[in-house]
Design a protein around this motif. Sequence first.
Motif, mmCIF file in Angstrom:
data_model
loop_
_atom_site.group_PDB
_atom_site.id
_atom_site.type_symbol
_atom_site.label_atom_id
_atom_site.label_comp_id
_atom_site.label_asym_id
_atom_site.label_seq_id
_atom_site.Cartn_x
_atom_site.Cartn_y
_atom_site.Cartn_z
ATOM 1 N N PHE A 1 -14.591 5.838 6.000
ATOM 2 C CA PHE A 1 -14.564 4.662 5.138
ATOM 3 C C PHE A 1 -13.444 4.720 4.094
ATOM 4 O O PHE A 1 -13.035 5.798 3.662
ATOM 5 C CB PHE A 1 -15.903 4.506 4.420
ATOM 6 N N GLN A 2 -12.993 3.552 3.671
ATOM 7 C CA GLN A 2 -12.037 3.462 2.569
ATOM 8 C C GLN A 2 -12.670 4.037 1.310
ATOM 9 O O GLN A 2 -13.891 3.972 1.133
ATOM 10 C CB GLN A 2 -11.609 2.012 2.325
ATOM 11 N N ASN A 3 -11.856 4.600 0.449
ATOM 12 C CA ASN A 3 -12.384 5.188 -0.779
ATOM 13 C C ASN A 3 -11.308 5.217 -1.853
ATOM 14 O O ASN A 3 -10.138 4.900 -1.597
ATOM 15 C CB ASN A 3 -12.933 6.595 -0.517
ATOM 16 N N GLY A 4 -11.715 5.608 -3.060
ATOM 17 C CA GLY A 4 -10.794 5.605 -4.188
ATOM 18 C C GLY A 4 -9.630 6.549 -4.010
ATOM 19 O O GLY A 4 -8.517 6.276 -4.473
ATOM 20 N N ILE A 5 -9.851 7.675 -3.323
ATOM 21 C CA ILE A 5 -8.770 8.645 -3.121
ATOM 22 C C ILE A 5 -7.691 8.059 -2.221
ATOM 23 O O ILE A 5 -6.497 8.106 -2.537
ATOM 24 C CB ILE A 5 -9.321 9.958 -2.544
ATOM 25 N N GLY A 6 -8.094 7.485 -1.078
ATOM 26 C CA GLY A 6 -7.125 6.852 -0.181
ATOM 27 C C GLY A 6 -6.406 5.696 -0.847
ATOM 28 O O GLY A 6 -5.205 5.494 -0.649
ATOM 29 N N THR A 7 -7.139 4.937 -1.661
ATOM 30 C CA THR A 7 -6.539 3.808 -2.377
ATOM 31 C C THR A 7 -5.483 4.291 -3.358
ATOM 32 O O THR A 7 -4.392 3.702 -3.457
ATOM 33 C CB THR A 7 -7.633 3.010 -3.123
ATOM 34 N N ALA A 8 -5.775 5.368 -4.071
ATOM 35 C CA ALA A 8 -4.802 5.931 -5.019
ATOM 36 C C ALA A 8 -3.566 6.457 -4.300
ATOM 37 O O ALA A 8 -2.429 6.227 -4.724
ATOM 38 C CB ALA A 8 -5.452 7.043 -5.839
ATOM 39 N N MET A 9 -3.776 7.162 -3.185
ATOM 40 C CA MET A 9 -2.651 7.721 -2.437
ATOM 41 C C MET A 9 -1.755 6.615 -1.870
ATOM 42 O O MET A 9 -0.534 6.730 -1.860
ATOM 43 C CB MET A 9 -3.160 8.626 -1.326
ATOM 44 N N ALA A 10 -2.381 5.524 -1.427
ATOM 45 C CA ALA A 10 -1.604 4.396 -0.907
ATOM 46 C C ALA A 10 -0.800 3.718 -2.008
ATOM 47 O O ALA A 10 0.249 3.114 -1.745
ATOM 48 C CB ALA A 10 -2.542 3.387 -0.244
ATOM 49 N N ALA A 11 -1.298 3.810 -3.243
ATOM 50 C CA ALA A 11 -0.633 3.139 -4.371
ATOM 51 C C ALA A 11 0.585 3.899 -4.879
ATOM 52 O O ALA A 11 1.471 3.304 -5.501
ATOM 53 C CB ALA A 11 -1.614 2.941 -5.519
#
Length: 225
Positions: free
Chosen positions: A183-193
């Motif tokens: 699942f999508q999560n805050g860690i992946g979201t931060a890394m993508a940013a």
Amino acid sequence: MLLLSVDSSAVTASAALFKDGEIIKSKFINKGLTHSETLLPLIAEVMEGYDYKSLNTIAVTSGPGSFTGVRIGIATVKGIAFPYDIPCIGISTLESIAYNFVKENAVICSVMDARRMQFYNALFSVKNGVVTRLCSDRAISAENLKKDIEQFDSVIVAGDGAELFYNTAKAENTALADAERRFQNGIGTAMAALGKTPVKADELVPVYLRPSQAERELKRKKTSP
């Protein structure tokens, strides 16, 4: 640099705090679409010991996903960012999923259930820690997506629609992502940013890919004889 990342784009919700590219704290829950009650306390947990005014950037998944979940995530981030004029970054939910697999060398098929046997999807190549987008975010049928991924030797299927697509397509070249990384999560979201250009909070907009069910029903009624 202090970066807060937030996701509430589907049934899961999460938040993470990064400092100079390293994870300080992250939280993840899978309790269904209760984000109006759970998201702010989740953010408060990862922000414990830090002031919101100390944030340099806030990243949030801006869709595709649940219409309500995406709206709640963006509205929450705007509410945090506006008082302190904190720059924001909207991240594709599908891209956030792909960043769960930066240690793999593989093609990632990010899929979210869009109902009626359609999926929100994008394909990514991950090689030596670098995530490369192979197509735009889209709404696609299981049949057409199966044809699209036939060109690859091996594909990892991830996202909240992963199990449904995997069991429907029965493609020999696919592997279902393990539950911990699905699942999508805050860690992946931060890394993508990381490395992306932020915007002002009022420029954040949701990305739905297709009209909501209510909008579709209204259009149907207007066009019906």
